[in-house]
Write a protein that holds these residues in place. Structure first.
Motif, PDB file in Angstrom:
ATOM      1  N   ASP A  25     -43.033 -10.925 -10.444  1.00  0.00           N
ATOM      2  CA  ASP A  25     -41.980 -11.462 -11.297  1.00  0.00           C
ATOM      3  C   ASP A  25     -40.652 -11.347 -10.566  1.00  0.00           C
ATOM      4  O   ASP A  25     -40.217 -10.239 -10.251  1.00  0.00           O
ATOM      5  N   ARG A  28     -38.017  -8.828 -11.603  1.00  0.00           N
ATOM      6  CA  ARG A  28     -38.276  -7.409 -11.393  1.00  0.00           C
ATOM      7  C   ARG A  28     -38.049  -6.978  -9.949  1.00  0.00           C
ATOM      8  O   ARG A  28     -38.164  -5.818  -9.632  1.00  0.00           O
ATOM      9  N   ARG A  37     -32.885  -6.967 -15.995  1.00  0.00           N
ATOM     10  CA  ARG A  37     -34.282  -6.576 -15.991  1.00  0.00           C
ATOM     11  C   ARG A  37     -34.637  -6.055 -17.374  1.00  0.00           C
ATOM     12  O   ARG A  37     -34.197  -4.996 -17.786  1.00  0.00           O
ATOM     13  N   ASP A  39     -37.505  -5.269 -20.620  1.00  0.00           N
ATOM     14  CA  ASP A  39     -38.843  -4.732 -20.808  1.00  0.00           C
ATOM     15  C   ASP A  39     -39.862  -5.866 -20.781  1.00  0.00           C
ATOM     16  O   ASP A  39     -39.546  -7.017 -21.113  1.00  0.00           O
ATOM     17  N   GLU A  40     -41.070  -5.536 -20.425  1.00  0.00           N
ATOM     18  CA  GLU A  40     -42.139  -6.528 -20.356  1.00  0.00           C
ATOM     19  C   GLU A  40     -42.339  -7.174 -21.722  1.00  0.00           C
ATOM     20  O   GLU A  40     -42.471  -6.485 -22.731  1.00  0.00           O
TER      21      GLU A  40
END
Length: 71
Positions: A25, A28, A37, A39-40
């Motif tokens: 990604d 990231r 950046r 959180d997923e």
């Protein structure tokens, strides 16, 4: 011309296939600047982008009102 796919899974990946297979990604990566950046799985609301578009458009129209020569 017909092409044969012999042993494609056993041969090393090259070109675009290798890039896609090894892709991470970009948000990231530590060397990417000016990118948040998160959180997923977390995404910002589309309303922020709509609001930003409206705000920038209003600012451009406001600044253009200072340009002489308009009717």
């Amino acid at each position: 011309m017909a092409t044969q796919q012999t042993g494609e899974s056993s041969s090393p990946q090259t070109g675009a296939h290798a890039v896609v297979a090894n892709a991470i990604d970009p948000a990231r990566r530590p060397d990417v600047l000016l990118r948040v950046r998160r959180d997923e799985g977390h995404e910002i609301s589309a309303w922020w982008m709509i609001g930003a578009f409206v705000g920038v458009s209003a600012a451009v129209i406001g600044l253009l009102s200072f340009v002489p020569g308009g009717h």
